[in-house]
Enzyme design. Structure first.
Site, PDB file in Angstrom:
ATOM      1  N   CYS A 352       0.836  -1.204   0.000  1.00  0.00           N
ATOM      2  CA  CYS A 352       0.000   0.000   0.000  1.00  0.00           C
ATOM      3  C   CYS A 352       0.875   1.259   0.000  1.00  0.00           C
ATOM      4  O   CYS A 352       1.577   1.520  -0.963  1.00  0.00           O
ATOM      5  CB  CYS A 352      -0.976  -0.036   1.171  1.00  0.00           C
ATOM      6  N   HIS A 444      -3.565  -5.467   0.957  1.00  0.00           N
ATOM      7  CA  HIS A 444      -3.382  -5.847   2.353  1.00  0.00           C
ATOM      8  C   HIS A 444      -3.817  -7.307   2.526  1.00  0.00           C
ATOM      9  O   HIS A 444      -4.723  -7.784   1.849  1.00  0.00           O
ATOM     10  CB  HIS A 444      -4.240  -4.978   3.275  1.00  0.00           C
TER      11      HIS A 444
END
Length: 505
Positions: A352, A444
């Site tokens: 991310c 994630h």
């Protein structure tokens, strides 16, 4: 409702335990927390955002998570501002003083008002969280509610959405949780009850003393004294535990993790050392829970440049403020240490915000995150990232398994052909793959999938013990929920608790 004498007294863990206990006892429970403040969030199956704790509690209850379980989420962006997420959708950034003192009004971000939602000055947040509870309570029973922080913050009483006002709306039986490990449990429990209004005091039906260390028999007199002082039964004294592992979202938990250092890893020739870069605005540290439990890995959090240079793998985690953290990495020498470690053979992987930092540049022309227009990245990936106000939240599946995306900004190749790390089931691609020692992704939870962990550890197979086996995290989590339920059930008077929950008992 599990309410607390303060933060980090164990409300979330006890709520998780009760969700599993009620499921084991044949009920259909669901968790609920009206308002949560956390950097660790999770994407629901619908692609909406909630606090990670409620996702964990839903998993313990055996159900899919939903935004009704956490309708209002505040994600801190600085010491004074937070992003407001309502019913899973970000609706703007708010100053903490304004949020607590007034009804949240127009979002301060210049980009977020373009979202197809009403302006925040027209939103009645109390009505929204109560409506979410009402919908949830029509589908599940019992609802395991969780308060936030301390219930005795009387200066915030008129603006409180999550503690006693929510308990009044739900007509909840409130169980007050006190942490004996930090000391002062008599004063904190008695004071928390004494500071309630007469109306709210009647809702508090029991007390749980949490995190006890030592011989439980030594607290028998204390238990009786507390019951006499408060006029409320102590339902249990739950001992501190070390051998049960449940995902945590609180920054206090991250502080404990940060205390794990490289230490003796150099003496363990069969262990791969994995450093997670300790960012100031680190988010979603639950991404690394599986690796923490893998016996082949020694994982630790650090921003010590010497430790980074000694590590086999460096993981750059997500961040709630990518440009700010990237600036700090350049200032404190960590960026240079990561680049040098990679040149010396270490694997570097970003997730991310960490993926964004690994590129050639991160641009923020609309000032979504702050005043910085552009920063050079680490230069490990031939990519460029541009921040935008639109937030991506969705669950995904790829060739390695499943995960979820929660990010703002778009990353694309810079003068290079696409080289995706992941191929998603919807036909799209994610991340960038240079080689086995350099990669990044927006997903994630990718490290929750054993096939991807095997890919990450493959370059170090000669270092690993021959007898080491793949770690089954899903089975591990189920085992931990059952162990937690057994631990709490053993030390909680469940018969008395069920009596409290039975009308006219």
């Amino acid at each position: 409702m599990l309410a607390g004498t303060g933060s980090d007294v164990g409300k979330s863990i006890l709520a998780t335990a009760l969700c599993r206990i009620f499921l084991q006892d044949g009920y259909h429970p669901a968790p609920f927390k009206a308002q949560n403040m956390a950097l660790n969030s999770y994407a629901t199956p619908e692609g909406l955002e909630i606090g990670r704790a409620q996702a964990v509690q839903a998993e313990a209850a055996g159900i899919s998570c939903h935004t009704d379980m956490n309708p209002l989420l505040l994600k801190p962006q600085s010491d004074h501002t937070s992003q407001v997420v309502l019913n899973g959708i970000p609706i703007g950034n708010r100053d903490a003083y304004d949020f607590w003192r007034t009804s949240p009004s127009t979002p301060t971000s210049p980009t977020l008002p373009t979202l197809p939602i009403p302006p925040t000055q027209s939103i009645d947040f109390r009505q929204e969280v109560c409506a979410a509870f009402d919908r949830l309570s029509q589908q599940y029973n019992p609802i395991v509610m969780e308060g936030a922080g301390s219930i005795s913050e009387i200066n915030l009483r008129d603006h409180d959405l999550v503690n006693m006002p929510m308990a009044r709306h739900a007509n909840a039986d409130v169980i007050l949780v006190g942490d004996i490990d930090r000391g002062g449990v008599f004063a904190s429990v008695y004071g928390s009850i004494a500071l309630q209004t007469p109306e709210d005091r009647k809702l508090i039906k029991g007390i749980i003393i949490n995190k006890f260390r030592g011989d439980l028999r030594l607290f028998e007199d204390g238990r009786k004294m507390l019951e006499e002082l408060c006029g409320i039964p102590v339902l249990g004294v739950v001992p501190y535990y070390k051998d049960i592992h449940i995902e945590e979202e609180d920054s206090v938990a991250l502080g404990r993790k940060a205390g794990i250092q490289l230490s003796t890893v150099n003496c363990q020739l069969s262990t791969v050392s994995v450093a997670v870069v300790l960012l100031h605005h680190l988010s979603n540290f639950t991404d690394f829970n599986v690796l923490e439990r893998d016996p082949r890995v020694h994982l630790f959090y650090t921003n010590n440049t010497d430790d980074l240079l000694k590590s086999d793998i460096i993981l750059i985690p997500g961040s709630k403020s990518t440009l700010s953290d990237l600036y700090e990495l350049r200032r404190n020498g960590v960026a240079q240490a990561i680049i040098r470690a990679h040149r010396q053979g270490a694997t570097v992987m970003g997730i991310c915000g960490g993926y964004q930092m690994m590129g050639m540049e991160v641009c923020d022309p609309q000032h979504v995150e702050g005043d910085i227009d552009r920063l050079p990245g680490l230069g490990l990936l031939p990519t460029t990232t541009t921040m935008s106000g639109e937030k991506v939240t969705r669950q995904v599946t790829c060739e390695y398994g499943s995960g979820y995306e929660i990010h703002m900004g778009e990353t694309r190749p810079l003068h290079a052909a696409p080289s995706p790390l992941l191929h998603l089931d919807d036909g799209t691609e994610d991340g960038y793959f240079v080689d086995d020692h350099c990669m990044g992704t927006y997903v994630h939870g990718i490290l929750d999938n054993p096939p991807f962990i095997e890919k990450l550890l493959a370059p170090f197979k000669d270092k690993l013990a021959q007898t080491a086996q793949t770690f089954d995290y899903k089975a591990f989590k189920e085992e931990q929920y059952d162990k937690l339920a057994a631990h709490v059930r053993q030390h909680l008077d469940m018969q008395r608790l069920y009596q409290l929950l039975t009308p006219n008992s």
